[in-house]
Write a protein that holds these residues in place. Structure first.
Motif, PDB file in Angstrom:
ATOM      1  N   LEU A 254      41.820  43.681  47.335  1.00  0.00           N
ATOM      2  CA  LEU A 254      42.965  43.787  46.431  1.00  0.00           C
ATOM      3  C   LEU A 254      43.184  42.506  45.639  1.00  0.00           C
ATOM      4  CD1 LEU A 254      45.491  45.669  48.742  1.00  0.00           C
ATOM      5  CD2 LEU A 254      44.629  46.504  46.554  1.00  0.00           C
ATOM      6  N   LEU A 255      43.014  41.363  46.297  1.00  0.00           N
ATOM      7  CA  LEU A 255      43.232  40.085  45.616  1.00  0.00           C
ATOM      8  C   LEU A 255      42.211  39.860  44.513  1.00  0.00           C
ATOM      9  CD1 LEU A 255      44.767  37.395  45.469  1.00  0.00           C
ATOM     10  CD2 LEU A 255      43.147  36.481  47.157  1.00  0.00           C
ATOM     11  N   SER A 256      40.957  40.207  44.758  1.00  0.00           N
ATOM     12  CA  SER A 256      39.929  39.993  43.736  1.00  0.00           C
ATOM     13  C   SER A 256      40.223  40.792  42.474  1.00  0.00           C
ATOM     14  CB  SER A 256      38.555  40.369  44.298  1.00  0.00           C
ATOM     15  OG  SER A 256      38.501  41.747  44.626  1.00  0.00           O
ATOM     16  N   VAL A 257      40.743  42.008  42.625  1.00  0.00           N
ATOM     17  CA  VAL A 257      41.065  42.829  41.462  1.00  0.00           C
ATOM     18  C   VAL A 257      42.361  42.371  40.811  1.00  0.00           C
ATOM     19  CG1 VAL A 257      41.558  45.173  40.668  1.00  0.00           C
ATOM     20  CG2 VAL A 257      39.821  44.803  42.416  1.00  0.00           C
ATOM     21  N   SER A 258      43.395  42.158  41.619  1.00  0.00           N
ATOM     22  CA  SER A 258      44.703  41.799  41.058  1.00  0.00           C
ATOM     23  C   SER A 258      44.685  40.419  40.424  1.00  0.00           C
ATOM     24  CB  SER A 258      45.767  41.857  42.158  1.00  0.00           C
ATOM     25  OG  SER A 258      45.473  40.944  43.200  1.00  0.00           O
ATOM     26  N   ALA A 259      44.025  39.444  41.051  1.00  0.00           N
ATOM     27  CA  ALA A 259      43.957  38.109  40.462  1.00  0.00           C
ATOM     28  C   ALA A 259      43.180  38.120  39.149  1.00  0.00           C
ATOM     29  CB  ALA A 259      43.308  37.141  41.453  1.00  0.00           C
ATOM     30  N   THR A 260      42.095  38.890  39.107  1.00  0.00           N
ATOM     31  CA  THR A 260      41.334  38.988  37.861  1.00  0.00           C
ATOM     32  C   THR A 260      42.170  39.630  36.762  1.00  0.00           C
ATOM     33  OG1 THR A 260      39.269  39.171  39.102  1.00  0.00           O
ATOM     34  CG2 THR A 260      39.248  39.905  36.816  1.00  0.00           C
ATOM     35  N   ALA A 261      42.870  40.711  37.089  1.00  0.00           N
ATOM     36  CA  ALA A 261      43.715  41.371  36.089  1.00  0.00           C
ATOM     37  C   ALA A 261      44.829  40.448  35.617  1.00  0.00           C
ATOM     38  CB  ALA A 261      44.301  42.651  36.674  1.00  0.00           C
ATOM     39  N   ALA A 262      45.465  39.738  36.561  1.00  0.00           N
ATOM     40  CA  ALA A 262      46.540  38.819  36.184  1.00  0.00           C
ATOM     41  C   ALA A 262      46.023  37.686  35.306  1.00  0.00           C
ATOM     42  CB  ALA A 262      47.204  38.256  37.443  1.00  0.00           C
ATOM     43  N   GLY A 263      44.855  37.145  35.624  1.00  0.00           N
ATOM     44  CA  GLY A 263      44.292  36.063  34.824  1.00  0.00           C
ATOM     45  C   GLY A 263      43.923  36.506  33.428  1.00  0.00           C
ATOM     46  N   VAL A 264      43.320  37.695  33.307  1.00  0.00           N
ATOM     47  CA  VAL A 264      42.937  38.185  31.988  1.00  0.00           C
ATOM     48  C   VAL A 264      44.177  38.489  31.152  1.00  0.00           C
ATOM     49  CG1 VAL A 264      41.737  40.030  30.759  1.00  0.00           C
ATOM     50  CG2 VAL A 264      40.741  39.072  32.824  1.00  0.00           C
ATOM     51  N   ILE A 265      45.203  39.070  31.770  1.00  0.00           N
ATOM     52  CA  ILE A 265      46.446  39.333  31.038  1.00  0.00           C
ATOM     53  C   ILE A 265      47.102  38.027  30.616  1.00  0.00           C
ATOM     54  CG2 ILE A 265      48.767  40.311  31.243  1.00  0.00           C
ATOM     55  CD1 ILE A 265      47.580  42.382  33.165  1.00  0.00           C
ATOM     56  N   ARG A 266      47.042  37.021  31.469  1.00  0.00           N
ATOM     57  CA  ARG A 266      47.634  35.720  31.138  1.00  0.00           C
ATOM     58  C   ARG A 266      46.940  35.090  29.935  1.00  0.00           C
ATOM     59  NH1 ARG A 266      50.726  32.745  29.837  1.00  0.00           N
ATOM     60  NH2 ARG A 266      51.766  31.020  30.882  1.00  0.00           N
ATOM     61  N   LEU A 267      45.636  35.307  29.813  1.00  0.00           N
ATOM     62  CA  LEU A 267      44.893  34.698  28.718  1.00  0.00           C
ATOM     63  C   LEU A 267      44.939  35.524  27.437  1.00  0.00           C
ATOM     64  CD1 LEU A 267      41.708  33.509  30.665  1.00  0.00           C
ATOM     65  CD2 LEU A 267      43.604  32.092  29.857  1.00  0.00           C
ATOM     66  N   LEU A 268      44.857  36.859  27.568  1.00  0.00           N
ATOM     67  CA  LEU A 268      44.732  37.718  26.391  1.00  0.00           C
ATOM     68  C   LEU A 268      46.001  38.475  26.050  1.00  0.00           C
ATOM     69  CD1 LEU A 268      41.199  39.261  27.042  1.00  0.00           C
ATOM     70  CD2 LEU A 268      41.790  37.184  25.788  1.00  0.00           C
ATOM     71  N   GLY A 269      46.980  38.439  26.928  1.00  0.00           N
ATOM     72  CA  GLY A 269      48.189  39.196  26.663  1.00  0.00           C
ATOM     73  C   GLY A 269      48.038  40.646  27.096  1.00  0.00           C
ATOM     74  N   PRO A 270      48.816  41.572  26.528  1.00  0.00           N
ATOM     75  CA  PRO A 270      48.741  42.978  26.935  1.00  0.00           C
ATOM     76  C   PRO A 270      47.350  43.590  26.800  1.00  0.00           C
ATOM     77  CG  PRO A 270      50.695  42.579  25.598  1.00  0.00           C
ATOM     78  CD  PRO A 270      49.885  41.323  25.532  1.00  0.00           C
ATOM     79  N   ALA A 271      46.547  43.082  25.884  1.00  0.00           N
ATOM     80  CA  ALA A 271      45.188  43.621  25.754  1.00  0.00           C
ATOM     81  C   ALA A 271      44.362  43.381  27.007  1.00  0.00           C
ATOM     82  CB  ALA A 271      44.499  42.992  24.551  1.00  0.00           C
ATOM     83  N   GLY A 272      44.705  42.340  27.777  1.00  0.00           N
ATOM     84  CA  GLY A 272      43.989  42.074  29.007  1.00  0.00           C
ATOM     85  C   GLY A 272      44.152  43.168  30.036  1.00  0.00           C
ATOM     86  N   LEU A 273      45.268  43.885  30.003  1.00  0.00           N
ATOM     87  CA  LEU A 273      45.475  44.988  30.940  1.00  0.00           C
ATOM     88  C   LEU A 273      44.481  46.112  30.679  1.00  0.00           C
ATOM     89  CD1 LEU A 273      47.102  46.339  33.179  1.00  0.00           C
ATOM     90  CD2 LEU A 273      48.723  47.123  31.437  1.00  0.00           C
ATOM     91  N   GLY A 274      44.298  46.458  29.406  1.00  0.00           N
ATOM     92  CA  GLY A 274      43.319  47.489  29.083  1.00  0.00           C
ATOM     93  C   GLY A 274      41.898  47.074  29.410  1.00  0.00           C
ATOM     94  N   LEU A 275      41.580  45.809  29.159  1.00  0.00           N
ATOM     95  CA  LEU A 275      40.238  45.323  29.471  1.00  0.00           C
ATOM     96  C   LEU A 275      39.981  45.346  30.970  1.00  0.00           C
ATOM     97  CD1 LEU A 275      37.583  44.060  28.534  1.00  0.00           C
ATOM     98  CD2 LEU A 275      38.699  41.818  28.631  1.00  0.00           C
ATOM     99  N   SER A 276      40.951  44.921  31.758  1.00  0.00           N
ATOM    100  CA  SER A 276      40.789  44.923  33.212  1.00  0.00           C
ATOM    101  C   SER A 276      40.601  46.338  33.744  1.00  0.00           C
ATOM    102  CB  SER A 276      42.011  44.275  33.868  1.00  0.00           C
ATOM    103  OG  SER A 276      42.183  42.952  33.432  1.00  0.00           O
ATOM    104  N   ALA A 277      41.404  47.277  33.238  1.00  0.00           N
ATOM    105  CA  ALA A 277      41.274  48.664  33.681  1.00  0.00           C
ATOM    106  C   ALA A 277      39.915  49.244  33.317  1.00  0.00           C
ATOM    107  CB  ALA A 277      42.394  49.508  33.083  1.00  0.00           C
ATOM    108  N   ALA A 278      39.435  48.934  32.112  1.00  0.00           N
ATOM    109  CA  ALA A 278      38.142  49.477  31.684  1.00  0.00           C
ATOM    110  C   ALA A 278      37.002  48.961  32.549  1.00  0.00           C
ATOM    111  CB  ALA A 278      37.898  49.129  30.214  1.00  0.00           C
ATOM    112  N   VAL A 279      37.010  47.655  32.852  1.00  0.00           N
ATOM    113  CA  VAL A 279      35.915  47.069  33.620  1.00  0.00           C
ATOM    114  C   VAL A 279      35.986  47.475  35.090  1.00  0.00           C
ATOM    115  CG1 VAL A 279      34.899  44.895  34.395  1.00  0.00           C
ATOM    116  CG2 VAL A 279      35.667  45.136  32.030  1.00  0.00           C
ATOM    117  N   MET A 280      37.176  47.375  35.682  1.00  0.00           N
ATOM    118  CA  MET A 280      37.291  47.606  37.119  1.00  0.00           C
ATOM    119  C   MET A 280      37.247  49.084  37.485  1.00  0.00           C
ATOM    120  SD  MET A 280      37.359  44.698  38.524  1.00  0.00           S
ATOM    121  CE  MET A 280      37.638  42.970  38.117  1.00  0.00           C
TER     122      MET A 280
END
Length: 397
Positions: A254-280
């Motif tokens: 859970l941490l590996s997925v949630s930390a990655t999603a949180a980091g990508v959202i922190r860097l890219l903003g709301p677009a990071g949520l879509g990117l994380s969902a697509a990859v994971m």
């Protein structure tokens, strides 16, 4: 409107293909399988399987059954075949992969059927040999029957009429989950839950400081992992061994997925949520091999899935629950790498975004010019703070 009408169907089609294509191409590809002994029967079996299923198996030779069992428990092979003139013994591990275990059982049955047919053909050829009539003619009455009975008894002692198959489950799956369906059902939701945790921690207004977000991620994943374990084992009985280690692996997944999603959202903003969902979800879950085995997926897909948290987490959870962590070091390193990179982005992402906001803010306060007034003649641009100072001076005057 036109972009949504074209883009959304394409995205949906790609998402469906990501899940359906690997499932529709499941077939053994270099599946590690052990062969017990180096006798003629084992050599013939390897040659027959290589001709019938080229590239399907990666054979490993073992001196005896005990060595093959140890290799199965150490996750070196998925199973082994012990072949003799009297039968075929299939050493399998349902806990490693129910689909591969069934595949090995079918292969053992095919080898036994082929050996039985060969024995029947040999007996038929011996019974109809041309030398038999002359021998029967020269022999006294009753001697032919005695020889035939003696030959039949000798053939039955050396080679039975039917080769039997015996399956031995070296590492069985939990009795409450005989087909492994609960295991795969537990693994898949972890990815979606991890993304939700990362999105909530990143977007929550009460978690402004990076260290608070990191601490919340750690606590949330540990508590969520415990909840998943209580359901999977306490209620369904699908994770029967190594309780503390299994809980830790669930939390790390859970941490590996949630930390990655949180980091990508922190860097890219709301677009990071879509990117994380697509990859994971659409890549990681689809290519994880949790329902079959990575070696059953198309080439290249198996490696991609094992380098992403869903695939590495499923493999590590299986290794920890049933095989005492054997062959799990690589999967553990993958999960740790994703977790560290994600937490680093959460901790240090504000430097990147903060510098950009600071540069924009300083440019606005000190150097932004007011637009020219729509008057006749040339109007010179005036700085914002100078214009405000002039108005205050006029009011005072």
């Amino acid at each position: 409107m036109a972009i949504a009408a074209v883009a959304l169907p394409i995205v949906i089609a790609l998402a469906v293909m990501a899940f359906a294509w690997p499932a529709g191409r499941i077939s053994p590809r270099d599946v590690p399988v052990g062969i017990v002994g180096t006798g003629p029967a084992s050599q013939h079996a390897v040659a027959a399987l290589t001709r019938a299923k080229p590239g399907a198996f990666d054979f490993h030779l073992y001196a005896d059954r005990q060595a093959a069992r140890s290799a199965i428990e150490n996750r070196d092979v998925y199973g082994a075949l012990a072949i003799s003139g009297h039968g075929v013994t299939v050493l399998k591990a349902t806990a490693a992969s129910p689909s591969v275990a069934q595949l090995l059982t079918d292969v053992g049955q095919q080898l036994a059927d082929k050996a039985t047919q060969q024995i029947a053909q040999q007996k038929a050829a011996g019974a109809h040999s041309p030398a038999e009539p002359r021998k029967h003619a020269a022999a006294p009455p009753g001697a032919a029957q005695q020889k035939a009975a003696a030959r039949q008894g000798a053939d039955g002692a050396d080679s039975p009429a039917e080769i039997l198959v015996k399956a031995v489950d070296v590492v069985p799956v939990a009795t409450e989950d005989p087909r492994g369906a609960v295991f795969s059902s537990v693994v898949f939701p972890l990815t979606v839950c991890g993304i939700l945790i990362g999105a909530f921690v990143t977007m929550a207004r009460g978690l402004a400081r990076p260290r608070h977000r990191v601490l919340t991620l750690l606590v949330a994943c540990a508590v969520a992992g415990l909840g998943v374990y209580l359901v999977a084992q306490g209620f369904l009985g699908a994770l029967p061994r190594n309780h503390v280690a299994t809980w830790a692996i669930l939390s790390l997944d859970l941490l590996s997925v949630s930390a990655t999603a949180a980091g990508v959202i922190r860097l890219l903003g709301p677009a990071g949520l879509g990117l994380s969902a697509a990859v994971m979800v659409f890549v990681g879950n689809a290519f994880s091999g949790a329902t079959s085995a990575p070696e059953m997926l198309p080439k290249g897909v198996d490696h991609i899935g094992q380098w992403l948290p869903p695939g590495a987490g499923a493999s590590l959870l299986r290794d920890t629950t049933y095989f005492d962590g054997n062959s799990g070091a690589g999967h553990l390193a993958v999960l740790a790498l994703w977790s560290v990179c994600g937490l680093t982005a959460v901790m240090c992402g504000h430097w990147v975004t903060g510098e950009a906001r600071g540069a924009k803010s300083s440019a606005t306060t000190s150097g932004e010019l007011l637009p020219a007034l729509p008057r006749s003649g040339g109007a010179l641009p005036v700085r914002r703070h100078a214009h405000a100072h002039a108005r205050r001076h006029d009011d005072d005057g």
